[in-house]
Design an enzyme around this catalytic site. Structure first.
Site, short mmCIF file in Angstrom:
data_model
loop_
_atom_site.label_atom_id
_atom_site.label_comp_id
_atom_site.label_asym_id
_atom_site.label_seq_id
_atom_site.Cartn_x
_atom_site.Cartn_y
_atom_site.Cartn_z
N VAL A 293 0.82 -1.21 0.00
CA VAL A 293 0.00 0.00 0.00
C VAL A 293 0.85 1.26 0.00
CG1 VAL A 293 -1.95 -1.15 1.09
CG2 VAL A 293 -0.30 0.04 2.53
N SER B 230 -1.60 1.24 -4.99
CA SER B 230 -0.93 1.82 -3.83
C SER B 230 -1.53 3.17 -3.47
CB SER B 230 0.57 1.99 -4.10
OG SER B 230 0.77 2.94 -5.13
N HIS B 231 -1.24 3.63 -2.24
CA HIS B 231 -1.77 4.91 -1.78
C HIS B 231 -1.41 6.05 -2.73
CE1 HIS B 231 -1.99 3.44 2.69
NE2 HIS B 231 -3.08 3.14 2.00
N ALA B 232 -0.14 6.09 -3.17
CA ALA B 232 0.30 7.19 -4.01
C ALA B 232 -0.45 7.21 -5.33
CB ALA B 232 1.80 7.09 -4.27
#
Length: 427
Positions: free
Chosen positions: A198, A371-373
């Site tokens: 993540v 992923s978060h980004a």
């Protein structure tokens, strides 16, 4: 003072806890735990006069420090001791669950603190207080401002905190359920605990599971994994024989997709789901609405037609943009980023969120589309290309590059990409 996770609802415990509570009530596999609700946070900060902080960077830090400096009330610690005792006093995960976090309008992906492998009421209390204070981190305040909810820490953000049994995952990852029946479920997975996936610290295996159960996969070179050792998290090398071995078989990928469908049905729409496999069982760690769908995977045929000075990675966020390469390897480089620059970095830590409001596009060396980004880049509507090996050395700072987040490419003039003669068209 403490709410069993089974009883959690968004109105008193935040969106993240509310979704887990609904999943538990539906019989879905969620680790047991409890929630420190909004009421405990409001009681803790009632006399702090947070309204005196105006939202400037120094004020934001001051607000966070003010909360972190306050001792947790004895009644809260007593309640934590009782609740942890009912769980058997295991190591736990302590996760933020802010108001309006994990909603269909804004994910707040990675913007607030969470902690793994926490043990004992005293340490859990410290982690709870850190989650409270993370409402006023620069990245969380900037995210709220960019999401149209105002950047002042004196506004109305409130925080609940989830405490759950920690899972020592053999495999973990993220899954996006489809928006309609014709779409595929997208899964990213790697060895060990979930933060590696993540937070974009590893390029994970990726899977697509269609409605008829067929599975396609792309296997990545997974060199590192995160695991628990006592109350510490340790990053260690993946054995050579496992680095390029798929972490999921087709049967398990299909089971995950089926579970994702059940979760989406319970929660009422496409979901972004964090999951883990521990002791051979699949567990749901988080579920939130998909705020911005990822682009489709790049076509292998299309990649072969790219110019010789094009680097290829994973499509992360749709769109094409041309700008100046700005190599960022850490926070010391933040001040060098100017509006319109293309951020080129090893990975994008959640603390780097303010840069995503400045940059015109993002290129990373590791990380997956879920992923978060990547999620925040899609919410910001800026192109992103993920997982280009050695991008920070192959793209030269200050030169001009065009990135296409739909096809997953970064293209520069001949001679601008370092080593193009040897690495032409490489992936």
């Amino acid at each position: 003072m403490i709410v069993p996770l089974m009883e959690a609802v968004a109105g008193t415990c935040g969106g993240k806890a509310g979704a887990l509570g609904a999943s538990l009530r539906a019989g879905l596999p969620v680790p047991d735990g409890f929630v420190v609700p909004f009421a405990a946070y409001l009681a803790a900060v009632r006399d702090l006069d947070l309204g005196r902080f105006a939202g400037e960077p120094d004020d934001v830090h001051a607000a966070a420090r003010t909360i972190e400096a306050r001792p947790v009330h004895a009644a809260v610690i007593d309640a934590l001791e009782r609740a942890l005792g009912e769980l058997g006093d295991p190591p736990v995960a302590v996760r933020s669950s802010a108001a309006r976090e994990d909603t269909a309008q804004a994910s707040a992906a990675g913007q607030h603190e969470s902690f793994l492998a926490v043990h004992g009421a005293g340490e859990v209390a410290k982690a709870v207080r850190a989650c409270w204070a993370s409402l006023f981190s620069p990245r969380a305040v900037e995210y709220r401002a960019a999401s149209g909810r105002g950047g002042r820490p004196s506004g109305d953000p409130v925080m609940a905190v989830i405490v759950q049994r920690h899972l020592d995952a053999e495999v973990s990852g993220v899954m996006f359920t489809p928006a309609d029946s014709g779409d595929a479920t997208r899964i990213e997975a790697s060895w060990g605990l979930g933060p590696s996936v993540v937070e974009g610290r590893v390029t994970p295996d990726s899977y697509r599971v269609t409605a008829d159960g067929s599975v396609t996969r792309t296997v990545a070179d997974k060199q590192r994994r995160l695991d628990r050792r006592g109350t510490r998290l340790v990053l260690r090398d993946v054995p050579t024989g496992s680095r390029n071995r798929p972490v999921l078989g087709d049967v398990t990928a299909t089971r995950l997709a089926e579970l994702g469908g059940r979760i989406a049905a319970v929660l009422g729409g496409p979901q972004d789901i964090e999951w883990a496999i521990a002791d051979g069982r699949i567990w749901v760690l988080q579920a939130r609405p998909v705020t911005a769908a990822p682009p489709p995977p790049a076509s292998p045929a299309g990649a072969s037609d790219m110019p010789a000075v094009t680097l290829t990675g994973t499509p992360g966020s749709r769109g094409t943009v041309t700008g100046t390469v700005r190599i960022v390897r850490g926070r010391g480089d933040f001040a060098r980023v100017r509006p319109g620059d293309i951020l080129v970095c090893p990975l994008t830590d959640p603390a780097w969120t303010p840069l995503l409001r400045i940059a015109a596009g993002v290129v990373t060396e590791t990380g997956g589309v879920l992923s978060h980004a990547a999620i925040v880049a899609r919410e910001r509507a800026i192109p992103a290309v993920l997982g280009i090996p050695n991008a920070t050395s192959r793209l030269r700072d200050g030169t001009v590059v065009t990135i296409d987040g739909t096809t997953g490419t970064a293209t520069a003039e001949p001679g601008i990409i370092a080593g193009t003669e040897a690495n032409a068209g490489s992936t």
